[in-house]
Design a protein around this motif. Structure first.
Motif, mmCIF file in Angstrom:
data_model
loop_
_atom_site.group_PDB
_atom_site.id
_atom_site.type_symbol
_atom_site.label_atom_id
_atom_site.label_comp_id
_atom_site.label_asym_id
_atom_site.label_seq_id
_atom_site.Cartn_x
_atom_site.Cartn_y
_atom_site.Cartn_z
ATOM 1 N N ILE A 1 -10.587 2.719 3.489
ATOM 2 C CA ILE A 1 -11.687 1.961 2.875
ATOM 3 C C ILE A 1 -12.739 1.781 3.965
ATOM 4 C CG2 ILE A 1 -12.405 -0.193 1.763
ATOM 5 C CD1 ILE A 1 -9.515 -0.679 0.955
ATOM 6 N N PHE B 1 -13.351 11.555 7.192
ATOM 7 C CA PHE B 1 -12.703 12.234 8.330
ATOM 8 C C PHE B 1 -12.050 13.557 7.905
ATOM 9 C CE2 PHE B 1 -9.083 13.053 11.088
ATOM 10 C CZ PHE B 1 -9.563 12.771 12.366
ATOM 11 N N THR C 1 -2.379 -1.152 -4.687
ATOM 12 C CA THR C 1 -1.844 -2.060 -3.662
ATOM 13 C C THR C 1 -1.624 -3.443 -4.281
ATOM 14 O OG1 THR C 1 -2.897 -0.875 -1.853
ATOM 15 C CG2 THR C 1 -2.371 -3.180 -1.449
ATOM 16 N N VAL D 1 -6.191 6.607 1.554
ATOM 17 C CA VAL D 1 -5.943 5.162 1.679
ATOM 18 C C VAL D 1 -7.176 4.450 2.254
ATOM 19 C CG1 VAL D 1 -4.423 3.416 2.733
ATOM 20 C CG2 VAL D 1 -3.466 5.615 2.031
ATOM 21 N N THR E 1 0.831 -1.213 0.000
ATOM 22 C CA THR E 1 0.000 0.000 0.000
ATOM 23 C C THR E 1 0.866 1.264 0.000
ATOM 24 O OG1 THR E 1 -1.795 -1.186 1.068
ATOM 25 C CG2 THR E 1 -1.867 1.216 1.208
ATOM 26 N N ARG F 1 -0.661 5.918 11.830
ATOM 27 C CA ARG F 1 0.702 5.438 12.084
ATOM 28 C C ARG F 1 0.751 3.909 12.192
ATOM 29 N NH1 ARG F 1 1.495 7.090 18.482
ATOM 30 N NH2 ARG F 1 -0.662 6.691 19.087
ATOM 31 N N SER F 2 -0.082 3.223 11.416
ATOM 32 C CA SER F 2 -0.091 1.749 11.511
ATOM 33 C C SER F 2 1.205 1.183 10.924
ATOM 34 C CB SER F 2 -1.290 1.167 10.753
ATOM 35 O OG SER F 2 -1.100 1.312 9.367
ATOM 36 N N HIS G 1 -1.738 11.085 14.487
ATOM 37 C CA HIS G 1 -2.465 9.911 14.996
ATOM 38 C C HIS G 1 -3.558 10.380 15.948
ATOM 39 C CE1 HIS G 1 0.145 10.647 18.390
ATOM 40 N NE2 HIS G 1 1.146 10.691 17.517
ATOM 41 N N SER G 2 -4.143 9.440 16.673
ATOM 42 C CA SER G 2 -5.324 9.804 17.473
ATOM 43 C C SER G 2 -4.993 10.729 18.642
ATOM 44 C CB SER G 2 -6.017 8.541 17.982
ATOM 45 O OG SER G 2 -5.192 7.860 18.893
ATOM 46 N N ILE H 1 -6.671 6.272 8.050
ATOM 47 C CA ILE H 1 -7.256 6.323 9.391
ATOM 48 C C ILE H 1 -8.284 5.200 9.597
ATOM 49 C CG2 ILE H 1 -8.436 7.864 11.038
ATOM 50 C CD1 ILE H 1 -7.713 10.114 8.798
ATOM 51 N N GLY H 2 -9.161 5.039 8.606
ATOM 52 C CA GLY H 2 -10.249 4.067 8.767
ATOM 53 C C GLY H 2 -11.491 4.730 9.335
ATOM 54 N N LYS H 3 -11.668 6.016 9.025
ATOM 55 C CA LYS H 3 -12.878 6.731 9.480
ATOM 56 C C LYS H 3 -13.456 7.500 8.284
ATOM 57 C CE LYS H 3 -12.578 7.294 14.412
ATOM 58 N NZ LYS H 3 -11.443 6.542 14.912
HETATM 59 P P1 NDP Z 1 -5.220 1.115 11.708
HETATM 60 O O1 NDP Z 1 -6.525 1.016 12.415
HETATM 61 O O2 NDP Z 1 -4.174 0.112 11.988
HETATM 62 O O3 NDP Z 1 -4.599 2.568 12.003
HETATM 63 C C1 NDP Z 1 -5.385 3.701 11.964
HETATM 64 C C2 NDP Z 1 -4.538 4.897 12.321
HETATM 65 O O4 NDP Z 1 -5.393 6.042 12.319
HETATM 66 C C3 NDP Z 1 -3.925 4.814 13.716
HETATM 67 O O5 NDP Z 1 -2.590 5.251 13.692
HETATM 68 C C4 NDP Z 1 -4.794 5.752 14.561
HETATM 69 O O6 NDP Z 1 -4.096 6.414 15.593
HETATM 70 C C5 NDP Z 1 -5.224 6.759 13.516
HETATM 71 N N1 NDP Z 1 -6.474 7.386 13.943
HETATM 72 C C6 NDP Z 1 -7.631 6.789 14.311
HETATM 73 N N2 NDP Z 1 -8.530 7.712 14.680
HETATM 74 C C7 NDP Z 1 -7.935 8.903 14.546
HETATM 75 C C8 NDP Z 1 -8.350 10.241 14.804
HETATM 76 N N3 NDP Z 1 -9.571 10.511 15.269
HETATM 77 N N4 NDP Z 1 -7.468 11.217 14.569
HETATM 78 C C9 NDP Z 1 -6.229 10.963 14.106
HETATM 79 N N5 NDP Z 1 -5.768 9.716 13.844
HETATM 80 C C10 NDP Z 1 -6.628 8.715 14.082
HETATM 81 O O7 NDP Z 1 -5.580 1.182 10.177
HETATM 82 P P2 NDP Z 1 -4.730 0.793 8.851
HETATM 83 O O8 NDP Z 1 -3.530 1.650 8.742
HETATM 84 O O9 NDP Z 1 -4.607 -0.661 8.758
HETATM 85 O O10 NDP Z 1 -5.787 1.243 7.750
HETATM 86 C C11 NDP Z 1 -6.236 2.570 7.624
HETATM 87 C C12 NDP Z 1 -7.306 2.622 6.566
HETATM 88 O O11 NDP Z 1 -6.732 2.258 5.336
HETATM 89 C C13 NDP Z 1 -8.470 1.656 6.774
HETATM 90 O O12 NDP Z 1 -9.641 2.233 6.280
HETATM 91 C C14 NDP Z 1 -8.101 0.467 5.925
HETATM 92 O O13 NDP Z 1 -9.222 -0.270 5.494
HETATM 93 C C15 NDP Z 1 -7.420 1.145 4.769
HETATM 94 N N6 NDP Z 1 -6.457 0.318 4.051
HETATM 95 C C16 NDP Z 1 -6.534 0.352 2.710
HETATM 96 C C17 NDP Z 1 -5.653 -0.380 1.949
HETATM 97 C C18 NDP Z 1 -5.765 -0.291 0.490
HETATM 98 O O14 NDP Z 1 -5.212 -1.132 -0.209
HETATM 99 N N7 NDP Z 1 -6.422 0.721 -0.058
HETATM 100 C C19 NDP Z 1 -4.644 -1.230 2.566
HETATM 101 C C20 NDP Z 1 -4.585 -1.120 4.001
HETATM 102 C C21 NDP Z 1 -5.479 -0.372 4.708
HETATM 103 P P3 NDP Z 1 -3.476 5.636 16.876
HETATM 104 O O15 NDP Z 1 -2.247 4.962 16.369
HETATM 105 O O16 NDP Z 1 -3.190 6.723 17.842
HETATM 106 O O17 NDP Z 1 -4.530 4.676 17.334
#
Ligand code: NDP
Length: 282
Positions: free
Chosen positions: A231, A214, A265, A229, A141, A166-167, A189-190, A209-211
């Motif tokens: 989904i 956002f 990806t 990124v 990715t 920051r995943s 990050h959060s 982020i996964g939101k």
């Molecule tokens: P993770 O859940 O592992 O990480 C999410 C990150 O977002 C964390 O670092 C978290 O912070 C941060 N976050 C969450 N809420 C907030 C907020 N309110 N403010 C700021 N930062 C925030 O997710 P992934 O990295 O695995 O995936 C992220 C997104 O990307 C998902 O939607 C996933 O489906 C998508 N994805 C898409 C791919 C593609 O091929 N298109 C491949 C992989 C992922 P903290 O570390 O502090 O918790």
């Protein structure tokens, strides 16, 4: 101003066409690129991802092998399969679809994939190589994100890049990749304070982020490159982490969801597999 769309689907088709030609050449040299995919459990999203990866591999002429396990599989069973695949000279890439079922130690399992076959770039070795600026597989990715930015012809060097997320699989490797390209990188990050203010200083803004929706227009600098990124499924529809309709009026370039990072990806996974197959000739 309405942003230009960075078409990840079209770019991925181009990448796959080039790979197809490379696969043909490798076959003429007696190497048949082969990707082994391990899926444990019945997570519906993982099943779809694996199906898409296998289909794309086959379209490119890459042989795919699949290994399916039930939810109650043990780490040892998966590791036994990985070890067999490590020893199999006809296999060039090994992918373990994440997440693994609850209770299984992903780091321990991924560690067993041999360094030369870690085409997903998730192992501690591959991540370490990336951080040290040494050769190794980079996760797909972040690599896809970089290719999308490069495809625009925009300069990365010297730009301010902000990554939200920051995943281990997206944010952190992307940080290393963009640093390698001489961007000045901030990772949020959060727990980040004044996130909107930080994001709105970015020339290149990446949301992982996964939101859903956002990132609003208030978080985006006029003329920025925005890569989404995320989904997320909202009312049965796929949406990203960026409020596309609002942000496209402010950004210069933007990726859509679907059709942005997702297809790239998969293309990068196939690319890594072909690199591994080429390496096997050395
Ligand atoms: P993770 O859940 O592992 O990480 C999410 C990150 O977002 C964390 O670092 C978290 O912070 C941060 N976050 C969450 N809420 C907030 C907020 N309110 N403010 C700021 N930062 C925030 O997710 P992934 O990295 O695995 O995936 C992220 C997104 O990307 C998902 O939607 C996933 O489906 C998508 N994805 C898409 C791919 C593609 O091929 N298109 C491949 C992989 C992922 P903290 O570390 O502090 O918790």
């Amino acid at each position: 101003m309405s942003a230009k769309i960075i078409d990840g689907k079209a770019l991925s088709i181009q990448v796959k066409q080039n790979l197809k030609a490379e696969v043909e050449k490798l076959k003429e040299q007696g190497v048949k690129p082969c990707l082994a995919v391990i899926l444990a459990g019945a997570d519906p999203a993982s099943q779809v991802y694996v199906k898409n990866k296998i289909r794309s591999a086959e379209e490119t002429g890459i042989i795919s092998l699949s290994f399916y396990f039930d939810n109650d599989v043990t780490e040892e069973e998966i590791i036994t399969t990985i070890k067999k695949l490590n020893d199999d000279k006809t296999v060039h890439g090994i992918l373990v679809q994440l997440p693994l079922p609850k209770g299984l130690d992903e780091t321990r399992v991924l560690k067993e994939i041999s360094d030369e076959k870690d085409v997903d770039g998730f192992s501690a070795y591959s991540v370490g190589q990336l951080l040290l600026g040494r050769e190794g597989f980079v996760s797909c990715t972040p690599l896809g994100v970089l290719e999308l930015i490069k495809s625009t012809g925009e300069t990365i060097s010297g730009k301010d890049a902000v990554i939200i997320g920051r995943s281990n699989i997206v944010g952190k490797p992307l940080l290393a990749l963009l640093l390698r390209e001489n961007a000045t990188v901030t990772i949020c990050h959060s727990k980040t304070q004044n996130l909107a203010e930080k994001a709105s200083r970015a020339d290149i803004l990446i949301a992982a982020i996964g939101k859903a929706n956002f990132v609003g227009a208030d978080m985006v600098k006029e003329g920025a490159i925005v890569i989404d990124v995320g989904i997320n499924r909202v009312d049965g529809k796929l949406v990203g982490d960026v409020d596309f309709e609002a942000v496209k009026e402010k950004a210069k370039l933007i990726t859509p969801v679907p059709g942005g990072v997702g297809p790239m990806t998969i293309a990068m996974l196939l690319n890594n597999t072909v690199i591994s197959a080429k390496n096997s000739l050395k």
